[in-house]
Design a protein around this motif. Structure first.
Motif, PDB file in Angstrom:
ATOM      1  N   LEU A   1       0.823  -1.205   0.000  1.00  0.00           N
ATOM      2  CA  LEU A   1       0.000   0.000   0.000  1.00  0.00           C
ATOM      3  C   LEU A   1       0.863   1.263   0.000  1.00  0.00           C
ATOM      4  O   LEU A   1       1.768   1.410   0.819  1.00  0.00           O
ATOM      5  N   GLY A   2       0.567   2.168  -0.942  1.00  0.00           N
ATOM      6  CA  GLY A   2       1.269   3.439  -1.048  1.00  0.00           C
ATOM      7  C   GLY A   2       2.507   3.405  -1.913  1.00  0.00           C
ATOM      8  O   GLY A   2       3.004   4.458  -2.316  1.00  0.00           O
ATOM      9  N   ASP A   3       3.028   2.214  -2.221  1.00  0.00           N
ATOM     10  CA  ASP A   3       4.235   2.117  -3.047  1.00  0.00           C
ATOM     11  C   ASP A   3       3.945   2.541  -4.481  1.00  0.00           C
ATOM     12  O   ASP A   3       2.833   2.373  -4.990  1.00  0.00           O
ATOM     13  N   THR A   4       4.976   3.079  -5.131  1.00  0.00           N
ATOM     14  CA  THR A   4       4.887   3.442  -6.538  1.00  0.00           C
ATOM     15  C   THR A   4       5.925   2.671  -7.341  1.00  0.00           C
ATOM     16  O   THR A   4       6.984   2.301  -6.816  1.00  0.00           O
ATOM     17  N   VAL A   5       5.600   2.455  -8.599  1.00  0.00           N
ATOM     18  CA  VAL A   5       6.524   1.847  -9.559  1.00  0.00           C
ATOM     19  C   VAL A   5       6.371   2.617 -10.859  1.00  0.00           C
ATOM     20  O   VAL A   5       5.249   2.894 -11.288  1.00  0.00           O
ATOM     21  N   THR A   6       7.496   2.969 -11.468  1.00  0.00           N
ATOM     22  CA  THR A   6       7.469   3.536 -12.807  1.00  0.00           C
ATOM     23  C   THR A   6       7.994   2.463 -13.752  1.00  0.00           C
ATOM     24  O   THR A   6       9.099   1.947 -13.569  1.00  0.00           O
ATOM     25  N   TRP A   7       7.156   2.113 -14.731  1.00  0.00           N
ATOM     26  CA  TRP A   7       7.474   1.075 -15.698  1.00  0.00           C
ATOM     27  C   TRP A   7       7.911   1.714 -17.008  1.00  0.00           C
ATOM     28  O   TRP A   7       7.404   2.766 -17.398  1.00  0.00           O
TER      29      TRP A   7
ATOM     30  N   VAL B   1       8.313   3.502 -27.039  1.00  0.00           N
ATOM     31  CA  VAL B   1       8.698   3.326 -25.641  1.00  0.00           C
ATOM     32  C   VAL B   1       7.764   4.170 -24.769  1.00  0.00           C
ATOM     33  O   VAL B   1       7.588   5.374 -25.008  1.00  0.00           O
ATOM     34  N   TRP B   2       7.150   3.528 -23.788  1.00  0.00           N
ATOM     35  CA  TRP B   2       6.195   4.177 -22.880  1.00  0.00           C
ATOM     36  C   TRP B   2       6.748   4.153 -21.471  1.00  0.00           C
ATOM     37  O   TRP B   2       7.468   3.232 -21.093  1.00  0.00           O
ATOM     38  N   ARG B   3       6.362   5.133 -20.694  1.00  0.00           N
ATOM     39  CA  ARG B   3       6.615   5.141 -19.256  1.00  0.00           C
ATOM     40  C   ARG B   3       5.269   5.309 -18.572  1.00  0.00           C
ATOM     41  O   ARG B   3       4.452   6.123 -18.989  1.00  0.00           O
ATOM     42  N   MET B   4       5.061   4.526 -17.537  1.00  0.00           N
ATOM     43  CA  MET B   4       3.820   4.636 -16.776  1.00  0.00           C
ATOM     44  C   MET B   4       4.150   4.447 -15.302  1.00  0.00           C
ATOM     45  O   MET B   4       4.781   3.458 -14.930  1.00  0.00           O
ATOM     46  N   ALA B   5       3.753   5.401 -14.495  1.00  0.00           N
ATOM     47  CA  ALA B   5       3.936   5.296 -13.044  1.00  0.00           C
ATOM     48  C   ALA B   5       2.608   4.894 -12.430  1.00  0.00           C
ATOM     49  O   ALA B   5       1.552   5.385 -12.824  1.00  0.00           O
ATOM     50  N   SER B   6       2.661   3.984 -11.474  1.00  0.00           N
ATOM     51  CA  SER B   6       1.447   3.563 -10.784  1.00  0.00           C
ATOM     52  C   SER B   6       1.708   3.476  -9.286  1.00  0.00           C
ATOM     53  O   SER B   6       2.837   3.345  -8.843  1.00  0.00           O
ATOM     54  N   ARG B   7       0.618   3.563  -8.543  1.00  0.00           N
ATOM     55  CA  ARG B   7       0.672   3.500  -7.080  1.00  0.00           C
ATOM     56  C   ARG B   7      -0.317   2.446  -6.611  1.00  0.00           C
ATOM     57  O   ARG B   7      -1.404   2.311  -7.166  1.00  0.00           O
ATOM     58  N   ILE B   8       0.051   1.717  -5.561  1.00  0.00           N
ATOM     59  CA  ILE B   8      -0.869   0.771  -4.931  1.00  0.00           C
ATOM     60  C   ILE B   8      -1.774   1.608  -4.021  1.00  0.00           C
ATOM     61  O   ILE B   8      -1.318   2.198  -3.039  1.00  0.00           O
ATOM     62  N   THR B   9      -3.066   1.692  -4.383  1.00  0.00           N
ATOM     63  CA  THR B   9      -3.995   2.569  -3.665  1.00  0.00           C
ATOM     64  C   THR B   9      -4.961   1.814  -2.755  1.00  0.00           C
ATOM     65  O   THR B   9      -5.679   2.444  -1.979  1.00  0.00           O
TER      66      THR B   9
ATOM     67  N   ASP C   1      -4.015  -1.048  -8.255  1.00  0.00           N
ATOM     68  CA  ASP C   1      -2.979  -0.117  -8.695  1.00  0.00           C
ATOM     69  C   ASP C   1      -3.612   0.869  -9.664  1.00  0.00           C
ATOM     70  O   ASP C   1      -4.494   0.528 -10.440  1.00  0.00           O
ATOM     71  N   GLU C   2      -3.172   2.139  -9.545  1.00  0.00           N
ATOM     72  CA  GLU C   2      -3.693   3.208 -10.391  1.00  0.00           C
ATOM     73  C   GLU C   2      -2.541   4.000 -10.985  1.00  0.00           C
ATOM     74  O   GLU C   2      -1.552   4.276 -10.302  1.00  0.00           O
ATOM     75  N   GLN C   3      -2.700   4.374 -12.245  1.00  0.00           N
ATOM     76  CA  GLN C   3      -1.695   5.189 -12.908  1.00  0.00           C
ATOM     77  C   GLN C   3      -1.633   6.567 -12.261  1.00  0.00           C
ATOM     78  O   GLN C   3      -2.664   7.187 -12.007  1.00  0.00           O
ATOM     79  N   THR C   4      -0.406   7.040 -11.997  1.00  0.00           N
ATOM     80  CA  THR C   4      -0.211   8.408 -11.517  1.00  0.00           C
ATOM     81  C   THR C   4       0.398   9.291 -12.600  1.00  0.00           C
ATOM     82  O   THR C   4       0.314  10.510 -12.521  1.00  0.00           O
ATOM     83  N   ALA C   5       1.028   8.665 -13.594  1.00  0.00           N
ATOM     84  CA  ALA C   5       1.563   9.380 -14.757  1.00  0.00           C
ATOM     85  C   ALA C   5       1.721   8.362 -15.879  1.00  0.00           C
ATOM     86  O   ALA C   5       2.069   7.214 -15.624  1.00  0.00           O
ATOM     87  N   GLY C   6       1.440   8.793 -17.105  1.00  0.00           N
ATOM     88  CA  GLY C   6       1.607   7.865 -18.214  1.00  0.00           C
ATOM     89  C   GLY C   6       0.673   8.120 -19.365  1.00  0.00           C
ATOM     90  O   GLY C   6       0.075   9.200 -19.466  1.00  0.00           O
ATOM     91  N   PRO C   7       0.519   7.118 -20.220  1.00  0.00           N
ATOM     92  CA  PRO C   7      -0.178   7.320 -21.489  1.00  0.00           C
ATOM     93  C   PRO C   7      -1.694   7.439 -21.390  1.00  0.00           C
ATOM     94  O   PRO C   7      -2.325   7.934 -22.315  1.00  0.00           O
TER      95      PRO C   7
END
Length: 161
Positions: free
Chosen positions: A49-55, A63-71, A81-87
């Motif tokens: 919970l609360g952790d983020t990962v940028t893929w 090439v895509w980047r997507m950041a998500s957080r465990i909400t 998990d929800e996207q916080t930044a990305g496509p």
């Protein structure tokens, strides 16, 4: 808004499958075809919970980047998990784990996302929701099924939980 809900039966206990689904290394292995890897936030091990990962990954030759957080996180039955930044304007992915009554797990995903705006979005609406994205999730789930049914692997989340 596009929504799909694939389900996968896995002959392994719920806690093991839950742990694998939150393991960055297991996810990376499941997405090897697109070269997906974690490049920021939690880059190895299990997220909580609360952790983020940028893929970072290559899809459609881009090439895509997507950041998500465990909400949301309710061990071992549910996480989101929800996207916080990305496509995508919005990406919401709920994971549900229930006993199948035979010692195994029914893993069910709920995924909601709108296509991006503009010409790319119109193309995405015709290909991503119906074919590409469900196939990626099926490939990921099949990988998790194989690993879980083999008893998990070091660094795969199988020993956590």
């Amino acid at each position: 808004m596009t929504r799909f809900e694939p389900g996968t039966r896995i002959a392994a206990p719920v806690p093991l499958v839950f742990g694998l689904s939150l393991d960055v290394d297991a996810h990376t292995a499941s997405m090897a075809r697109s070269g997906e890897r974690a490049v920021a936030g939690v880059t190895t091990g299990t997220v909580a919970l609360g952790d983020t990962v940028t893929w970072r990954a290559r899809h459609f030759g881009v090439v895509w980047r997507m950041a998500s957080r465990i909400t949301a996180y309710d061990h071992p039955t549910h996480c989101v998990d929800e996207q916080t930044a990305g496509p995508f304007h919005h990406w919401w992915h709920a994971h549900h784990f229930t006993p199948d009554g035979r010692g195994g797990t029914l893993m069910r995903d709920e995924i909601d996302f709108p296509a991006p705006p503009g010409p790319l979005g119109r193309l995405a609406e015709r290909t991503v929701p119906d074919r590409y994205m469900p196939r990626l999730i099926r490939e990921r789930n099949e990988h998790l099924r194989r690993v879980a049914e083999a008893g998990g692997a070091p660094g795969s989340g199988a020993d956590r939980g």
